[in-house]
Enzyme design. Structure first.
Site, PDB file in Angstrom:
ATOM      1  N   ASP A 300       0.857  -1.170   0.000  1.00 44.86           N
ATOM      2  CA  ASP A 300       0.000   0.000   0.000  1.00 44.86           C
ATOM      3  C   ASP A 300       0.903   1.233   0.000  1.00 44.86           C
ATOM      4  O   ASP A 300       2.123   1.141   0.167  1.00 44.86           O
ATOM      5  CB  ASP A 300      -0.925  -0.008   1.213  1.00 44.86           C
ATOM      6  CG  ASP A 300      -2.230   0.731   0.951  1.00 44.86           C
ATOM      7  OD1 ASP A 300      -2.249   1.609   0.067  1.00 44.86           O
ATOM      8  OD2 ASP A 300      -3.229   0.454   1.633  1.00 44.86           O
ATOM      9  N   ALA A 301       0.324   2.397  -0.191  1.00 44.83           N
ATOM     10  CA  ALA A 301       1.099   3.613  -0.419  1.00 44.83           C
ATOM     11  C   ALA A 301       2.117   3.862   0.697  1.00 44.83           C
ATOM     12  O   ALA A 301       1.731   3.956   1.868  1.00 44.83           O
ATOM     13  CB  ALA A 301       0.163   4.804  -0.556  1.00 44.83           C
TER      14      ALA A 301
END
Length: 773
Positions: A300-301
């Site tokens: 994820d980011a």
């Protein structure tokens, strides 16, 4: 099965070739789809042919070229530095570019300027549509119709692919049992069986089947347990015992892997005090070894870089090592691999063989997507307007099938088309942006039909007027506000608020029926948008009560992605419709339903609490030593009932149905033997309508306590008035298998079993059977 503690020490990256052999080891915990509509065979991305081509390319690549493939960057605006990185082969994927001209320009930089001409993958949050926006995922789960879900994601993939996007960051498969959590909107609700059906449907919609594969790739996210954040607070830690992880949180991911999903996204949060994106047990032991996943993992980011922030890694170099060792193939946004992994190779803390294992599935995916042969977008095939015209009807149908009718006292709905004066009142009645819902980043407000517009178009001979009534806003804004949904409005003055309330009451007074459009703004149901309360925000409750006091017929349309507190409304408002956010065609779909041109048939994918004090609340709880159905039971609370306001699987129709004649094919079975449960469903009303027939199972005794009920099959059927249909479900070894904490593994046990069939988790039609050794 190895103990949890022992498996936590696994530190070896599993090569892709080994994973092919491991794919058959998880069969005991598989989630089949025999009792739900079939979606067709899987479309494999990582075939021997694509892996072979990837291996051939790997032999030609330098370590630096390989490292570039692991680097994924956000591109929100032009960046000469990023252009340079792309041209030097330091980027394997870019995010948030949606202009096909810009995509082609960047792709030319990669293909024309790098030594081996390796193309980029362009990814985007294609969650519930691209140009044409469909209902939010939780609403689509309310349809209990995997085929509708597959069609929606097929449209989304085609529209995204037309501009050069090859990769969607969907479906989100996080089980959510706490409605305070803002991202409940992205998943399929509380149940692993329904969640698994939606997972298969979405993956096949995005990627196609073996007979009809698509050059598009799905992502299963967020692996795993993200929906169990403490207190429903987004990003906070989750503490999940392995029994619950295996039986509740992993089945949708297992189904997505079995459907052939190309990628998995590792989650942000700490899972049992180990951040998910550096969690070897999670990404290696479970995802690779147990589930047999053969694709690649994207973080994820900024999650790899944040391993330092979360206190797992000492510094960026350590974060790169921990992410790679755990099995994160691609680093989203933080550039931690690009900046630190060469040092790890030089210091021999990471081997070239491990690096190849990280890169191989990324290259194989690019070959499957056809990017080496056709790297550029051709946006001339269909214009924006042509795509909308082609797909609007599918979006409208999906929206009508996703709505849940919660209450309809006195048969207020459907409304007569001869009504002269209709008041549409509430902050969401004419909001186009909000109707698109969260994660509709490419939606255009001018393409969307508001509720007010839809009703006015449906009833051209009626006087349809709108008043906002109240204004709602978040108390604490997030970084997403103003980026997602409408721009933040200037708060009303006290005088303006009084005027708007007065206008709404006056409009209601002179109308024949009032359609209230209440709920939450899009930005209230989103990432980083959790709530401590489930009440209607702002002064909406006050407005609703004042309108009701006028004595007019009132229909409450609720727009939200989470269950809200309807304890007062459920006693005082005759008609209540849970509309979620329906996308581009929301207004037309709602108008169809209000006047009976469509009939509601959706069912709740979550248990609806009476009050926030009941959460987390879900139907599949264990009995305890004092079950809810014991003779002297009253409530677990002294100030409120234990029961929900509306049970899981609940939803009304404009017609009526009977489900009867439950017959089991046998009263005893062996451990491997199946039993067939058959019922007859009949439309006993006067309208053609849909019913969702649901089967629930309970194991009475065994090595562990089992939930009082578990969904194990469902069918949505359309019946004409008076029509009857026989529905059959198979209850076999697969439906009776569970992960036992006492046995530390999957078991199928001799026991007595209860079977219920009905139209919600509160079904009363019952029989039982026994399984013998």
């Amino acid at each position: 099965m190895e103990s949890f503690a022992r498996r936590l020490h696994l530190r070896t990256l599993l090569p892709l070739a080994a994973l092919v052999a491991l794919a058959i080891t998880a069969s005991a915990g598989q989630t089949g789809s025999e009792n739900t509509p079939a979606n067709g065979p899987r479309a494999d991305i990582f075939t021997p042919a694509t892996v072979q081509r990837a291996d051939a390319l790997l032999k030609q690549m330098t370590p630096e070229e390989k490292l570039g493939q692991l680097n994924q960057l956000f591109r929100f605006a032009p960046s000469p530095k990023m252009d340079e990185q792309v041209g030097k082969g330091e980027v394997g994927s870019l995010l948030f570019v949606t202009d096909p001209v810009e995509i082609n320009r960047l792709q030319h930089l990669a293909v024309d300027n790098t030594r081996l001409h390796i193309p980029l993958i362009f990814g985007f949050d294609v969650i519930h549509g691209f140009r044409t926006i469909f209902p939010i995922p939780l609403a689509m789960a309310s349809s209990w119709d995997p085929e509708t879900v597959t069609r929606a994601q097929t449209v989304a993939a085609a529209e995204a692919r037309s501009v050069g996007i090859d990769w969607a960051f969907a479906p989100m498969l996080d089980i959510a049992r706490d409605p305070r959590w803002g991202r409940i909107m992205e998943g399929a609700g509380e149940d692993p069986y329904l969640g698994s059906a939606m997972a298969r449907a979405q993956v096949r919609g995005f990627q196609g089947t073996s007979e009809n594969p698509r050059h598009f790739m799905a992502t299963l996210k967020h692996f795993a347990g993200y929906g169990a954040a403490e207190g429903g607070r987004d990003y906070d830690a989750a503490y999940i015992p392995e029994e619950r992880m295996q039986n509740v949180y992993l089945p949708p991911f297992r189904a997505g892997v079995e459907a052939g999903a190309g990628t998995v996204m590792s989650a942000y949060m700490d899972l049992n005090d180990v951040p998910a994106s550096g969690n070897v047990h999670l990404l290696q032991d479970i995802l690779r070894a147990e589930l047999g996943f053969k694709g690649f993992v994207v973080s994820d980011a900024f999650a790899v870089g944040n391993l330092v922030t979360q206190g797992l890694a000492r510094d960026g170099t350590d974060a790169a090592l921990r992410g790679a060792t755990a099995g994160v193939n691609m680093d989203m946004g933080s550039a931690t691999y690009l900046e630190h992994m060469k040092f790890l190779l030089d210091q021999e803390k990471l081997t070239l063989a491990q690096l190849d294992d990280l890169v191989r599935p990324i290259l194989a995916a690019k070959y499957h997507l056809g990017l080496f042969d056709h790297p550029y977008a051709d946006a001339t095939e269909q214009t924006h307007a042509e795509m909308l015209a082609k797909h609007r009807q599918a979006a409208r149908t999906a929206a009508t099938r996703s709505v849940v009718l919660l209450r309809n006292e006195g048969g207020l709905l459907p409304l007569a088309k001869t009504i002269k004066r209709i008041a549409v009142i509430g902050p969401l009645g004419n909001s186009k942006d909000d109707m698109n819902g969260p994660w509709s980043l490419t939606a255009k407000a001018e393409d969307t039909v508001s509720v007010f517009e839809g009703i006015r178009a449906k009833l051209p001979n009626s006087q349809v007027a709108y008043a906002e009534g109240v204004q709602i806003a978040k108390e604490f804004p997030s970084s997403f506000d103003g980026v997602v949904g409408p721009k933040i409005e200037t708060p009303w003055t006290r005088q303006e608020a009084d005027r708007q309330m007065k206008n709404a009451l006056q409009l209601a007074e002179r109308s024949d029926v009032v359609v209230m459009t209440l709920g939450e703004l899009t930005v209230m149901d989103f990432e980083y948008s959790s709530r401590s309360s489930l009440s209607l925000p702002g002064k909406q409750q006050e407005l609703l009560e004042k309108i009701q006091a006028l004595g007019k017929p009132v229909v409450l349309l609720l727009f939200s992605t989470r269950p809200l507190d309807l304890s007062w409304a459920s006693q005082n408002i005759p008609a209540i419709v849970d509309c979620y956010f329906g996308g581009t065609e929301t207004g037309n779909a709602i108008a169809d339903l209000l006047v009976g041109d469509a009939v509601p048939g959706g069912k709740l994918p979550v248990t609806w609490p009476r009050t926030v004090g009941q959460v987390p609340i879900y139907y599949a709880h264990t009995a305890s030593h004092k079950p809810y159905d014991s003779p002297d039971f009253t409530s677990r609370y002294w100030d409120a009932p234990t029961s929900p306001l509306y049970p899981f699987g609940y939803g009304l129709s404009y017609s009526t149905f009977s489900i009867s004649g439950l017959q089991l094919s046998a009263k005893t079975s062996t451990l491997d033997g199946p039993i067939t449960a058959t019922v007859t469903v009949a439309n006993t009303g006067g309208r053609a309508a849909d019913e969702v027939v649901q089967l629930y199972l309970h194991q009475r005794f065994g090595s562990a306590s089992r939930p009082v009920r578990e969904l194990k099959g469902f069918h949505r059927v359309t019946l004409q008035p008076g029509q009857r249909q026989e529905i059959s479900f198979t209850v076999g070894r697969e439906e009776r298998t569970y992960w036992s904490p006492a046995k530390n593994g999957w078991v199928v046990e001799p026991s007595d079993f209860d079977v219920w069939v009905g139209n919600s988790s509160a079904a009363t039609l019952h029989d039982s059977f026994s399984v013998v050794q």
